[in-house]
Design a protein around this motif. Structure first.
Motif, PDB file in Angstrom:
ATOM      1  N   TYR A 154       0.828  -1.207   0.000  1.00 54.96           N
ATOM      2  CA  TYR A 154       0.000   0.000   0.000  1.00 54.96           C
ATOM      3  C   TYR A 154       0.863   1.258   0.000  1.00 54.96           C
ATOM      4  O   TYR A 154       0.551   2.233  -0.675  1.00 54.96           O
ATOM      5  CB  TYR A 154      -0.932  -0.011   1.208  1.00 54.96           C
ATOM      6  CG  TYR A 154      -1.945   1.108   1.210  1.00 54.96           C
ATOM      7  CD1 TYR A 154      -2.774   1.325   0.117  1.00 54.96           C
ATOM      8  CD2 TYR A 154      -2.075   1.954   2.304  1.00 54.96           C
ATOM      9  CE1 TYR A 154      -3.701   2.355   0.114  1.00 54.96           C
ATOM     10  CE2 TYR A 154      -3.007   2.983   2.313  1.00 54.96           C
ATOM     11  CZ  TYR A 154      -3.806   3.178   1.215  1.00 54.96           C
ATOM     12  OH  TYR A 154      -4.723   4.199   1.215  1.00 54.96           O
TER      13      TYR A 154
ATOM     14  N   LYS B  73      -7.981  -6.051   1.749  1.00 54.85           N
ATOM     15  CA  LYS B  73      -8.368  -4.639   1.695  1.00 54.85           C
ATOM     16  C   LYS B  73      -9.844  -4.498   1.336  1.00 54.85           C
ATOM     17  O   LYS B  73     -10.559  -3.666   1.899  1.00 54.85           O
ATOM     18  CB  LYS B  73      -7.515  -3.912   0.653  1.00 54.85           C
ATOM     19  CG  LYS B  73      -6.084  -3.637   1.105  1.00 54.85           C
ATOM     20  CD  LYS B  73      -6.025  -2.466   2.068  1.00 54.85           C
ATOM     21  CE  LYS B  73      -4.598  -2.049   2.382  1.00 54.85           C
ATOM     22  NZ  LYS B  73      -4.540  -0.959   3.385  1.00 54.85           N
ATOM     23  N   SER B  74     -10.297  -5.296   0.404  1.00 56.30           N
ATOM     24  CA  SER B  74     -11.689  -5.241  -0.026  1.00 56.30           C
ATOM     25  C   SER B  74     -12.625  -5.598   1.114  1.00 56.30           C
ATOM     26  O   SER B  74     -13.623  -4.900   1.363  1.00 56.30           O
ATOM     27  CB  SER B  74     -11.890  -6.190  -1.207  1.00 56.30           C
ATOM     28  OG  SER B  74     -13.228  -6.162  -1.640  1.00 56.30           O
TER      29      SER B  74
ATOM     30  N   TRP C   5     -12.705  -2.816   3.738  1.00 52.96           N
ATOM     31  CA  TRP C   5     -13.349  -1.617   3.193  1.00 52.96           C
ATOM     32  C   TRP C   5     -14.855  -1.796   3.088  1.00 52.96           C
ATOM     33  O   TRP C   5     -15.632  -0.930   3.507  1.00 52.96           O
ATOM     34  CB  TRP C   5     -12.701  -1.329   1.846  1.00 52.96           C
ATOM     35  CG  TRP C   5     -13.357  -0.331   0.954  1.00 52.96           C
ATOM     36  CD1 TRP C   5     -13.792  -0.533  -0.302  1.00 52.96           C
ATOM     37  CD2 TRP C   5     -13.612   1.058   1.240  1.00 52.96           C
ATOM     38  NE1 TRP C   5     -14.319   0.618  -0.829  1.00 52.96           N
ATOM     39  CE2 TRP C   5     -14.228   1.614   0.100  1.00 52.96           C
ATOM     40  CE3 TRP C   5     -13.397   1.864   2.353  1.00 52.96           C
ATOM     41  CZ2 TRP C   5     -14.630   2.946   0.034  1.00 52.96           C
ATOM     42  CZ3 TRP C   5     -13.804   3.195   2.289  1.00 52.96           C
ATOM     43  CH2 TRP C   5     -14.405   3.719   1.137  1.00 52.96           C
TER      44      TRP C   5
ATOM     45  N   LEU D  10     -17.903   0.154   5.003  1.00 55.43           N
ATOM     46  CA  LEU D  10     -19.007   0.787   4.286  1.00 55.43           C
ATOM     47  C   LEU D  10     -20.348   0.277   4.780  1.00 55.43           C
ATOM     48  O   LEU D  10     -21.314   1.043   4.910  1.00 55.43           O
ATOM     49  CB  LEU D  10     -18.882   0.515   2.786  1.00 55.43           C
ATOM     50  CG  LEU D  10     -17.949   1.427   2.004  1.00 55.43           C
ATOM     51  CD1 LEU D  10     -18.108   1.181   0.516  1.00 55.43           C
ATOM     52  CD2 LEU D  10     -18.243   2.893   2.320  1.00 55.43           C
TER      53      LEU D  10
ATOM     54  N   LEU E 158     -15.664   8.329   4.762  1.00 56.36           N
ATOM     55  CA  LEU E 158     -14.390   8.608   4.076  1.00 56.36           C
ATOM     56  C   LEU E 158     -13.572   9.673   4.791  1.00 56.36           C
ATOM     57  O   LEU E 158     -12.345   9.723   4.656  1.00 56.36           O
ATOM     58  CB  LEU E 158     -14.668   9.072   2.634  1.00 56.36           C
ATOM     59  CG  LEU E 158     -15.104   7.986   1.643  1.00 56.36           C
ATOM     60  CD1 LEU E 158     -15.521   8.625   0.321  1.00 56.36           C
ATOM     61  CD2 LEU E 158     -13.974   6.999   1.411  1.00 56.36           C
TER      62      LEU E 158
ATOM     63  N   PRO F 180     -10.468   8.314   7.120  1.00 60.38           N
ATOM     64  CA  PRO F 180      -9.305   7.874   6.333  1.00 60.38           C
ATOM     65  C   PRO F 180      -8.606   9.030   5.615  1.00 60.38           C
ATOM     66  O   PRO F 180      -7.372   9.053   5.556  1.00 60.38           O
ATOM     67  CB  PRO F 180      -9.925   6.898   5.329  1.00 60.38           C
ATOM     68  CG  PRO F 180     -11.120   6.353   6.018  1.00 60.38           C
ATOM     69  CD  PRO F 180     -11.626   7.446   6.908  1.00 60.38           C
TER      70      PRO F 180
ATOM     71  N   CYS G  74      -6.845   4.632  -3.026  1.00 59.23           N
ATOM     72  CA  CYS G  74      -7.602   3.394  -3.145  1.00 59.23           C
ATOM     73  C   CYS G  74      -6.705   2.279  -3.662  1.00 59.23           C
ATOM     74  O   CYS G  74      -6.122   2.393  -4.741  1.00 59.23           O
ATOM     75  CB  CYS G  74      -8.775   3.609  -4.101  1.00 59.23           C
ATOM     76  SG  CYS G  74      -9.618   2.092  -4.568  1.00 59.23           S
TER      77      CYS G  74
ATOM     78  N   TYR H 119     -13.999  -5.961  -6.904  1.00 61.76           N
ATOM     79  CA  TYR H 119     -14.164  -4.807  -6.023  1.00 61.76           C
ATOM     80  C   TYR H 119     -15.044  -3.739  -6.667  1.00 61.76           C
ATOM     81  O   TYR H 119     -16.003  -3.258  -6.061  1.00 61.76           O
ATOM     82  CB  TYR H 119     -12.810  -4.200  -5.651  1.00 61.76           C
ATOM     83  CG  TYR H 119     -12.945  -2.820  -5.083  1.00 61.76           C
ATOM     84  CD1 TYR H 119     -13.309  -2.623  -3.757  1.00 61.76           C
ATOM     85  CD2 TYR H 119     -12.775  -1.693  -5.886  1.00 61.76           C
ATOM     86  CE1 TYR H 119     -13.478  -1.348  -3.246  1.00 61.76           C
ATOM     87  CE2 TYR H 119     -12.946  -0.415  -5.383  1.00 61.76           C
ATOM     88  CZ  TYR H 119     -13.298  -0.245  -4.067  1.00 61.76           C
ATOM     89  OH  TYR H 119     -13.477   1.008  -3.572  1.00 61.76           O
TER      90      TYR H 119
END
Lengths: 210, 210
Positions: free
Chosen positions: A33, A74-75, A78, A82, A104, A107, A116, A141
DNA sequence: GCAAAGACAGACAGATCTGTCTATATCGCC
DNA sequence: GGCGATATAGACAGATCTGTCTGTCTTTGC
């Protein structure tokens, strides 16, 4: 589903308290990342996770497999964030969409924020790369995000729901890109307001909602 | 300014009619954009541009220098297109902004479209990379785009111009990301409409314009 | 027609990359 | 306490990366 469980607690525990597989994944996740996938070699991941090379290859048959696992991780994180944000009880349909931008904001303010992972993934593993696992994860994703937004837009009963979905998705991805490029503290709030205007403007052109 | 001239005609002439420097740059530009920078080695660029290795290193002292030149090229072409689109005579201030999305529609439909080279650049050369030339070029691009949008928003005399700039920029970058991810043919038009709603909605909250 | 500059071909060095292999040590479990 | 599974350390192979170097060939200007 085992996919989600296997990443449990990855964010909180100190590195050396984790089992080797999780230590590798957390180290790789951070490095990928921060520096991009192609900039980080297996040797560095092995060194920083304090693991033997054979242990690495026992858990991850190839670098591509590790990359795909990193992206799935990560997906999962995330989407979980959400869903927590958008499924809070007591929110109207419109508020659920706006909750994405509220989620958001945090972050965006983190100094560790680097944009992203999937946009970055698309940059490094485009349609011509020969890593089908990785590309499938990235595609999934974007498809998942589209479905999530579509499911939030649908109860608004807008006259052109697919257009609203495109607009909301563009605002989300655009704000993430802009946050990475400029770190403007107004970003999340400005785009939340933009989404609100779009929804209310679209409603105005003729449909019932609630 | 010499920066712009040196890229003249790069898009139209056949490869072998170009001088070596332009041949290298065009080949590298295509490969970098399609496959990402880190996926393409110097040897491949040399082979495909039909140039000797020494010739390459005479014109570009390092790969990083070539990458920075590639990005400056993309930036010059892109800003030139934007200025052509937004500075057409007879457009109102609002139409100039919307013209950006009209200009995006063509590229979005091209099968060669692979997203924004600078978003991809940010993915491969983030803040921790040690390629200052490349990073400066990327930063300059985003700053230039912000200034362009700000100059187009300013004549609208909106009550919160900086917020509108953020929103428009997010819509632009977001539509580019979405175009790369989904290739929905409605993208440019949907986001053009979003921008229009945002501008008109912001105007409504109290300011004169034209 | 010739000299000088530039391009070509390709070997080479040294670093780095992914992935394999061997041999030793440690840990959990009965 | 001992055994089997798992982790460690690190050498190694083979490919690939950037950048350097040596020559030979081609082009260009006068």
């Amino acid at each position: 589903m085992a996919e989600v469980v296997e990443f449990a607690d990855l964010e909180v525990l100190p590195l050396d308290a984790l089992a080797p597989r999780e230590r590798i994944l957390k180290t790789a996740s951070d490095l990928f990342y921060r520096f991009s996938v192609h900039s980080v070699g297996i040797d560095r991941i092995i060194a920083e996770s304090g693991v033997a090379k054979m242990t690495f290859y026992k858990h991850f048959p190839s670098k591509a497999n590790l990359v795909a696992t990193y992206l799935r991780h990560k997906s999962a994180v995330w989407f979980q964030m959400l869903e927590t944000a958008t499924q809070q009880p007591g929110l109207t349909a419109q508020e659920r969409i706006l909750a994405i931008f509220d989620a958001l904001d945090g972050p965006f303010r983190s100094p560790a924020f680097r944009g992203c992972p999937f946009v970055k993934g698309l940059a490094e593993f485009g349609p011509e790369a020969d890593t089908p696992d990785v590309q499938a994860t990235i595609t999934a994703y974007f498809e998942g995000l589209r479905e999530l937004v579509a499911s939030l837009v649908e109860p608004l009963a807008l006259p052109k729901p697919e257009r609203a979905v495109i607009q909301i998705l563009s605002l989300i991805q655009g704000s993430i890109v802009m946050a990475q490029a400029s770190r403007d503290p107004l970003l999340a709030e400005a785009n939340r307001e933009a989404a609100r205007l779009l929804i209310e403007g679209a409603v105005g052109t003729g449909a019932s909602h609630r």
